[in-house]
Write a protein that holds these residues in place. Structure first.
Motif, mmCIF file in Angstrom:
data_model
loop_
_atom_site.group_PDB
_atom_site.id
_atom_site.type_symbol
_atom_site.label_atom_id
_atom_site.label_comp_id
_atom_site.label_asym_id
_atom_site.label_seq_id
_atom_site.Cartn_x
_atom_site.Cartn_y
_atom_site.Cartn_z
ATOM 1 N N UNK A 375 7.031 -9.302 14.752
ATOM 2 C CA UNK A 375 8.270 -8.749 15.326
ATOM 3 C C UNK A 375 8.288 -9.482 16.488
ATOM 4 N N UNK A 376 9.669 -9.561 16.842
ATOM 5 C CA UNK A 376 10.369 -10.296 18.131
ATOM 6 C C UNK A 376 9.852 -9.429 19.440
ATOM 7 N N UNK A 377 9.151 -10.013 20.138
ATOM 8 C CA UNK A 377 8.712 -9.537 21.558
ATOM 9 C C UNK A 377 9.313 -10.046 22.708
ATOM 10 N N UNK A 378 10.434 -9.699 22.908
ATOM 11 C CA UNK A 378 11.181 -10.471 24.057
ATOM 12 C C UNK A 378 10.799 -9.692 25.474
ATOM 13 N N UNK A 456 -1.609 -6.050 32.247
ATOM 14 C CA UNK A 456 -0.172 -5.961 33.212
ATOM 15 C C UNK A 456 0.878 -5.495 32.718
ATOM 16 N N UNK A 457 1.094 -5.410 31.085
ATOM 17 C CA UNK A 457 2.301 -5.048 30.561
ATOM 18 C C UNK A 457 2.257 -3.682 30.089
ATOM 19 N N UNK A 458 1.148 -3.428 29.884
ATOM 20 C CA UNK A 458 1.073 -1.907 28.959
ATOM 21 C C UNK A 458 0.303 -0.971 29.989
ATOM 22 N N UNK A 464 4.044 -2.720 25.203
ATOM 23 C CA UNK A 464 4.906 -3.732 25.193
ATOM 24 C C UNK A 464 4.129 -4.523 24.066
ATOM 25 N N UNK A 465 2.928 -4.750 24.052
ATOM 26 C CA UNK A 465 2.131 -5.488 23.359
ATOM 27 C C UNK A 465 1.136 -4.784 22.241
ATOM 28 N N UNK A 466 1.040 -5.025 20.878
ATOM 29 C CA UNK A 466 0.447 -4.390 19.810
ATOM 30 C C UNK A 466 -0.371 -5.534 19.204
ATOM 31 N N UNK A 467 -1.539 -5.463 19.372
ATOM 32 C CA UNK A 467 -2.536 -6.570 18.677
ATOM 33 C C UNK A 467 -2.353 -6.586 17.229
ATOM 34 N N UNK A 468 -1.829 -5.535 16.483
ATOM 35 C CA UNK A 468 -1.561 -5.493 14.996
ATOM 36 C C UNK A 468 -0.372 -6.353 14.832
ATOM 37 N N UNK A 469 0.464 -6.801 15.571
ATOM 38 C CA UNK A 469 1.384 -7.678 15.758
ATOM 39 C C UNK A 469 1.064 -9.125 15.322
ATOM 40 N N UNK A 470 -0.294 -9.378 15.876
ATOM 41 C CA UNK A 470 -0.578 -10.916 15.840
ATOM 42 C C UNK A 470 -0.964 -11.131 14.378
ATOM 43 N N UNK A 471 -0.030 -12.280 13.887
ATOM 44 C CA UNK A 471 -0.373 -13.031 12.625
ATOM 45 C C UNK A 471 -1.561 -14.041 12.719
ATOM 46 N N UNK A 472 -1.399 -14.710 13.841
ATOM 47 C CA UNK A 472 -2.345 -15.711 14.067
ATOM 48 C C UNK A 472 -2.178 -16.203 15.505
ATOM 49 N N UNK A 473 -3.123 -17.055 15.897
ATOM 50 C CA UNK A 473 -3.104 -17.623 17.199
ATOM 51 C C UNK A 473 -3.396 -19.125 17.129
#
Length: 588
Positions: A375-378, A456-458, A464-473
């Motif tokens: 998902x977009x994560x601006x 820092x963010x959460x 703000x960040x959810x590791x389940x959103x990571x498709x790949x790196x």
């Protein structure tokens, strides 16, 4: 292709070649003009410096050949994540690190305007877009967001007291820094702004940024924001080793840019509207080919032959170990410093002893990793600095700036954003594995970097960040795991500024009449490893080559960083004080 079956003196007939090397504001020693009339230039390296040199030379009627061992664009290129594209989509776009074009960059934008791009009146330049804010993410506390531009600073307030007051307001950052410490910082910054060039080179060049700012004993906010974030995370320099002269030059450029005092400067925080190769490098290479530049890919410079004081050929090697020799009239060494130094044989150094000092220059690691998200994560409308993160992280959510539908263009359609992160400190243990980045596998680097950003963010529970959103790196393939040594190696280190290193840096013009240097290690006005300094150095190299060749062509345009004329009287006073052995008038 040149015939490697001939003797090692294989002549570069159909190839031409290119030469460029950066100069500086300081006059370089003159090399004698050859007056040979030769037009063939060999450019050794196809990064930003090499491409810039090729561009300027081909426009002036030279025959140019670029020899590049890996890929055009160097550390500035996109690196596709192989095999991730499907359904007609391109592979997910990885990179060495994200691109950042401050408004005080003028050489790169000038070149971009001369690269055609379909639908853009101003060519590739129109692919630059503006980020409006800079976020400082702080673990355990509220984050700070600063606008990319500040209220204009009027020339009539450029006296030391008013200037310090204006800077204090700009850097107050919501009161995060104690007022008495902020006063120290602004006084030091005003000291630099009003210092003479003599003091900059004689005093500030030999003092670290950390020493000048009296970092010891200061609050974490002072050290994390004003000492570290302005160096380690913003310009990839270590505050404990980088010279105050260099950081001060960059600092004042950012200040004048943000405060809108220089009409020639563009928006402070500019990014590309697409992956770098799409928006810039590929159109550039296509344009240069159309103009007649020859690219010989897969060939690396192994040695330079010299006779009677001039370069007579460059010995090349490809990935399979095949060797050849290319001959040209002019040579531009446009590779990174760690690849240029091995070319300086005893005979080369004897012809130009200054080249031997380049062995004292140092490199460090600043390498990027990209997370492709569902998902977009601006996180911010611009860059984010993760203050206090052990690995000195910065990031940019790129999808919001790129044109078109990300998922429709890249990967398998499941990724909708690219969070690009720069890792600037590879020598400090992390919070997850307790190891430095150099000691972590690629998988551990990905997990550790994500954990540090999350810390820092959460920390406020916003998620703000959810590791389940990571498709790949994707980690820069220049970083390779050495299982035997249980640590990484890096094929693409970055030149870093250290105190006193200006004396070890060469000019674009060498004492060898047909050899010129282009790269971010060359003395330039922007005294830091950047795309802009690479481009500036290449233009300086071309100017020197034109002079040596007695060419009637006009030299490339070169730009200086802004120095406010309103501060010149104070600089003259300081010059008198420096020559008298007295400290700066504000040095109390």
């Amino acid at each position: 292709m040149f015939d490697t079956r001939l003797s090692r003196r294989t002549f570069l007939t159909a190839l031409g070649a290119v030469a460029v090397a950066p100069t500086t504001a300081h006059a370089a020693p003159r090399s004698p003009a050859l007056r040979s009339g030769g037009r063939r230039v060999a450019v050794l390296g196809g990064g930003i410096a090499g491409l810039t040199a090729a561009h300027e030379l081909i426009e002036r009627g030279f025959e140019v050949t670029v020899f590049e061992p890996t890929a055009l664009g160097g550390k500035a290129r996109s690196i596709p994540s192989s095999g991730t594209g499907s359904g007609g989509r391109a592979d997910l776009p990885g990179e060495h690190g994200f691109r950042f074009f401050p408004g005080f960059y003028r050489h790169i934008p000038d070149t971009m305007r001369r690269i055609p791009f379909q639908g853009n009146p101003n060519g590739v330049f129109d692919n630059l877009v503006a980020g409006s804010a800079f976020r400082m993410a702080i673990p355990g506390g509220p984050d700070l967001t600063a606008p990319a531009s500040i209220a204009p600073l009027r020339p009539d307030v450029l006296d030391p007291a008013s200037l310090q007051e204006s800077l204090a307001a700009a850097f107050s950052l919501g009161g995060a820094i104690p007022p008495h410490e902020l006063a120290v910082f602004t006084r030091k910054l005003v000291m630099f702004l009003t210092s003479s060039l003599e003091r900059r080179h004689g005093q500030w060049e030999h003092q670290t940024w950390s020493q000048t700012l009296e970092a010891d004993g200061k609050s974490p906010a002072y050290r994390n924001i004003l000492v570290s974030a302005l160096t380690r995370q913003l310009v990839a320099a270590r505050p404990t080793v980088a010279s105050t002269r260099t950081i001060g030059i960059m600092g004042q450029a950012f200040v004048w840019n943000a405060m809108g005092t220089v009409p020639e400067y563009g928006h402070l925080d500019r990014l590309l509207a697409a992956p770098t190769n799409e928006a810039w490098i590929d159109p550039w290479a296509a344009h240069l080919r159309a103009l007649g530049v020859r690219f010989e890919m897969g060939w690396a410079a192994e040695a330079l032959d010299i006779s009677s004081g001039s370069i007579t050929g460059v010995r090349l090697v490809d990935g399979g170990g095949t060797r050849a020799v290319a001959e040209a009239d002019w040579y531009v060494a446009a590779m990174p410093v760690e690849r240029a130094v091995p070319l300086w044989s005893p005979r080369i150094v004897a012809a130009d002893p200054r080249l031997g000092a380049m062995r004292n220059l140092q490199t460090d690691w600043m390498v990027g990793i990209q997370y492709f998200l569902r998902r977009p994560t601006p996180i911010a409308d611009g860059h984010v600095a993760y203050l206090g993160s052990p690995w000195a992280l910065t990031s940019i959510s790129q999808g919001q700036f790129w044109r078109g539908d990300f998922a429709a263009r890249y990967g398998d359609g499941s990724a909708h954003d690219c969070l690009s992160v720069d890792i600037s400190d590879w020598d400090t243990p992390g919070i997850l594995h307790g190891k430095t980045a150099k000691e972590c596998t690629a998988e551990e680097i990905a997990r550790e970097t994500w954990a540090q950003m999350s810390a820092c963010l959460d920390d406020t529970g916003t998620g703000v960040l959810d590791e389940n959103d990571v498709v790949s790196w994707f980690l820069d393939p220049g970083v390779r795991w050495d299982a035997a040594q249980a640590r990484n190696t890096n094929d693409t280190p970055l030149l870093v500024n250290t105190v006193g290193s200006w004396a070890d840096r060469p000019d674009a013009r060498t004492a060898i009449p047909n050899l010129f240097l282009a790269g971010d290690y060359v003395r330039t006005d922007i005294d830091l490893a950047t795309m802009e300094s690479a481009g500036e150095s290449a233009r300086a190299a071309v100017a020197a080559l034109l002079e040596a060749a007695d060419s009637p062509a006009a030299p490339p345009a070169r730009y200086r960083l802004h120095e406010p004329p309103e501060l010149e009287p104070m600089r003259r006073i300081d010059a008198d004080r420096y020559r008298a052995g007295l400290p700066h008038i504000l040095d109390v």
